[in-house]
Design a protein around this motif. Sequence first.
Motif, mmCIF file in Angstrom:
data_model
loop_
_atom_site.group_PDB
_atom_site.id
_atom_site.type_symbol
_atom_site.label_atom_id
_atom_site.label_comp_id
_atom_site.label_asym_id
_atom_site.label_seq_id
_atom_site.Cartn_x
_atom_site.Cartn_y
_atom_site.Cartn_z
ATOM 1 N N GLY A 49 0.809 -1.214 0.000
ATOM 2 C CA GLY A 49 0.000 0.000 0.000
ATOM 3 C C GLY A 49 0.842 1.263 0.000
ATOM 4 O O GLY A 49 2.066 1.228 0.056
ATOM 5 N N ARG A 50 0.143 2.424 -0.050
ATOM 6 C CA ARG A 50 0.840 3.709 -0.146
ATOM 7 C C ARG A 50 -0.028 4.800 0.477
ATOM 8 O O ARG A 50 -1.254 4.729 0.445
ATOM 9 C CB ARG A 50 1.105 4.032 -1.624
ATOM 10 C CG ARG A 50 1.792 5.371 -1.874
ATOM 11 C CD ARG A 50 1.814 5.720 -3.360
ATOM 12 N NE ARG A 50 0.461 5.986 -3.845
ATOM 13 C CZ ARG A 50 -0.167 5.256 -4.756
ATOM 14 N NH1 ARG A 50 0.427 4.190 -5.269
ATOM 15 N NH2 ARG A 50 -1.387 5.573 -5.143
ATOM 16 N N ASP B 59 6.435 -11.464 11.270
ATOM 17 C CA ASP B 59 5.495 -11.009 12.305
ATOM 18 C C ASP B 59 4.213 -10.378 11.771
ATOM 19 O O ASP B 59 3.382 -9.911 12.543
ATOM 20 C CB ASP B 59 6.185 -10.022 13.253
ATOM 21 C CG ASP B 59 6.769 -8.811 12.522
ATOM 22 O OD1 ASP B 59 6.410 -8.593 11.347
ATOM 23 O OD2 ASP B 59 7.577 -8.091 13.137
ATOM 24 N N GLY B 60 4.042 -10.358 10.455
ATOM 25 C CA GLY B 60 2.811 -9.827 9.880
ATOM 26 C C GLY B 60 2.736 -8.314 9.848
ATOM 27 O O GLY B 60 1.691 -7.753 9.524
ATOM 28 N N THR B 61 3.842 -7.627 10.181
ATOM 29 C CA THR B 61 3.818 -6.168 10.179
ATOM 30 C C THR B 61 4.442 -5.619 8.899
ATOM 31 O O THR B 61 5.276 -6.266 8.277
ATOM 32 C CB THR B 61 4.569 -5.596 11.390
ATOM 33 O OG1 THR B 61 5.943 -5.991 11.337
ATOM 34 C CG2 THR B 61 3.944 -6.080 12.689
ATOM 35 N N PHE B 62 4.028 -4.402 8.535
ATOM 36 C CA PHE B 62 4.533 -3.753 7.324
ATOM 37 C C PHE B 62 4.285 -2.249 7.419
ATOM 38 O O PHE B 62 3.526 -1.776 8.275
ATOM 39 C CB PHE B 62 3.840 -4.312 6.082
ATOM 40 C CG PHE B 62 2.352 -4.075 6.064
ATOM 41 C CD1 PHE B 62 1.819 -2.965 5.409
ATOM 42 C CD2 PHE B 62 1.482 -4.943 6.710
ATOM 43 C CE1 PHE B 62 0.445 -2.730 5.401
ATOM 44 C CE2 PHE B 62 0.107 -4.717 6.708
ATOM 45 C CZ PHE B 62 -0.404 -3.606 6.051
ATOM 46 N N GLU C 201 4.889 6.312 4.536
ATOM 47 C CA GLU C 201 4.552 6.579 5.935
ATOM 48 C C GLU C 201 5.360 5.700 6.866
ATOM 49 O O GLU C 201 5.870 4.655 6.467
ATOM 50 C CB GLU C 201 3.049 6.403 6.191
ATOM 51 C CG GLU C 201 2.543 4.980 6.116
ATOM 52 C CD GLU C 201 1.059 4.869 6.482
ATOM 53 O OE1 GLU C 201 0.341 5.877 6.377
ATOM 54 O OE2 GLU C 201 0.641 3.782 6.875
ATOM 55 N N GLU C 202 5.487 6.125 8.123
ATOM 56 C CA GLU C 202 6.290 5.417 9.112
ATOM 57 C C GLU C 202 5.454 4.510 10.006
ATOM 58 O O GLU C 202 5.992 3.638 10.686
ATOM 59 C CB GLU C 202 7.049 6.420 9.987
ATOM 60 C CG GLU C 202 8.088 7.235 9.225
ATOM 61 C CD GLU C 202 9.156 6.341 8.606
ATOM 62 O OE1 GLU C 202 9.619 5.407 9.299
ATOM 63 O OE2 GLU C 202 9.524 6.574 7.434
ATOM 64 N N GLU C 203 4.147 4.688 10.019
ATOM 65 C CA GLU C 203 3.281 3.900 10.897
ATOM 66 C C GLU C 203 3.291 2.419 10.487
ATOM 67 O O GLU C 203 3.220 2.097 9.307
ATOM 68 C CB GLU C 203 1.853 4.436 10.840
ATOM 69 C CG GLU C 203 0.883 3.678 11.733
ATOM 70 C CD GLU C 203 -0.543 4.168 11.588
ATOM 71 O OE1 GLU C 203 -1.446 3.541 12.170
ATOM 72 O OE2 GLU C 203 -0.758 5.186 10.887
ATOM 73 N N GLU C 204 3.373 1.554 11.473
ATOM 74 C CA GLU C 204 3.350 0.114 11.197
ATOM 75 C C GLU C 204 1.916 -0.397 11.212
ATOM 76 O O GLU C 204 1.096 0.011 12.032
ATOM 77 C CB GLU C 204 4.190 -0.649 12.225
ATOM 78 C CG GLU C 204 5.686 -0.496 12.026
ATOM 79 C CD GLU C 204 6.456 -1.647 12.648
ATOM 80 O OE1 GLU C 204 5.907 -2.320 13.554
ATOM 81 O OE2 GLU C 204 7.602 -1.877 12.231
ATOM 82 N N HIS C 205 1.642 -1.311 10.289
ATOM 83 C CA HIS C 205 0.333 -1.949 10.200
ATOM 84 C C HIS C 205 0.522 -3.451 10.347
ATOM 85 O O HIS C 205 1.626 -3.985 10.223
ATOM 86 C CB HIS C 205 -0.333 -1.629 8.865
ATOM 87 C CG HIS C 205 -0.585 -0.177 8.641
ATOM 88 N ND1 HIS C 205 -1.750 0.446 9.023
ATOM 89 C CD2 HIS C 205 0.205 0.789 8.089
ATOM 90 C CE1 HIS C 205 -1.694 1.728 8.701
ATOM 91 N NE2 HIS C 205 -0.512 1.961 8.135
ATOM 92 N N TYR C 206 -0.592 -4.135 10.583
ATOM 93 C CA TYR C 206 -0.550 -5.593 10.765
ATOM 94 C C TYR C 206 -1.646 -6.222 9.928
ATOM 95 O O TYR C 206 -2.776 -5.714 9.857
ATOM 96 C CB TYR C 206 -0.745 -5.957 12.238
ATOM 97 C CG TYR C 206 -0.891 -7.445 12.483
ATOM 98 C CD1 TYR C 206 0.226 -8.280 12.530
ATOM 99 C CD2 TYR C 206 -2.146 -8.027 12.643
ATOM 100 C CE1 TYR C 206 0.106 -9.638 12.740
ATOM 101 C CE2 TYR C 206 -2.286 -9.389 12.850
ATOM 102 C CZ TYR C 206 -1.161 -10.193 12.898
ATOM 103 O OH TYR C 206 -1.284 -11.541 13.095
ATOM 104 N N ALA C 207 -1.324 -7.327 9.276
ATOM 105 C CA ALA C 207 -2.321 -8.093 8.529
ATOM 106 C C ALA C 207 -2.165 -9.570 8.875
ATOM 107 O O ALA C 207 -1.053 -10.107 8.853
ATOM 108 C CB ALA C 207 -2.160 -7.882 7.024
ATOM 109 N N ASN C 208 -3.264 -10.196 9.195
ATOM 110 C CA ASN C 208 -3.282 -11.624 9.534
ATOM 111 C C ASN C 208 -3.566 -12.417 8.258
ATOM 112 O O ASN C 208 -4.721 -12.651 7.903
ATOM 113 C CB ASN C 208 -4.352 -11.896 10.596
ATOM 114 C CG ASN C 208 -4.502 -13.376 10.899
ATOM 115 O OD1 ASN C 208 -3.611 -14.172 10.593
ATOM 116 N ND2 ASN C 208 -5.624 -13.743 11.491
#
Length: 323
Positions: free
Chosen positions: A84-85, A126-129, A134-141
């Motif tokens: 994503g962006r 760990d499912g994070t990206f 952007e600098e914020e970390e997201h998580y997807a299962n």
Amino acid sequence: MTTSKNTDPFAQIVSQNPRMQEVIEKAKKFALLDAPLLIQGETGTGKEVIAKACHDFSERRDHTFLAVNCAGIPGEDAETEMFGRRNKDGEFIGFFEYADGGTVLLDGVEELPLTLQAKLLRFLSDGTFRRVGEEEEHYANVRVICTAQQPLQHYVEQGKMRNDLFHRLNVLSLTLPLLRERQEDIALLSHQFIQEISEKLGIFPPHLDEHLLRYLQDYPWPGNLRELYNALYRACSLCQNNRLKIEDLGLAPQNSHGQETASFIDEFITEGSTLDEMVGRFEAAVLHKFYAKYPSSRKLATRLGVSHTAIANKLRQYGIGKS
């Protein structure tokens, strides 16, 4: 389309071949896990079918199954497509985030750029990206399933695959056999495909006689299951009087010389043999044949164009001639 918990999605994968049956049993066990799954096999062997069955057999069956052609991702947009962006024009969701809770199939994972392979490795850990910009970390299962046409080690040696990603993926793995190695399945698959094709075309299933079936069983199928399906689709589309004809399959003429060569080679191959062992059996067979006509190490050496010492050693090695 969702699959009922009482339905076995692997039931559609028909096979009497021991190797394929073993693959199916392993796939059912791997389907229940969340670790990355690697499915290897030549083009047309059914990798995506197995991947979809694994998804439908898992607890993720009611969530998204997304198949991504890695070779088709534009290089400059690959990271955006995956993660994503965010920029002044807004927010774009990558396919991992889109498939949250479900399964993503990375078809042809070796086609990913090396820089993106590093980011994929982190996501698998760990499912994070982070979205691009952007600098914020997201998580997807997400359960990740990868496919490759050749063993991943091959791409590591070519420099196309990161070694650390290879070791991360090469834990739960399946290797699909070629169709020509599943000869006992040709009849089952042909009848299944004809039934499916007939329903699509709105026709009564045409007759598959023994002559045509033998032709299908003898054909080498370089395109595997996909080629068989496409050939039968063409034949069903052209059939008259409810009978399929060989010429309507649209297949290349079979090379009987090539088949004889393959059969000849098979005589020297046994399960687990090394190359040296197979070459040794071939060499011994040649020496046995020529020694019957040239029962002298000197004459045999002259005929085969090697030194007398070399021939004498070979005859002794294989126990040929006088003891």
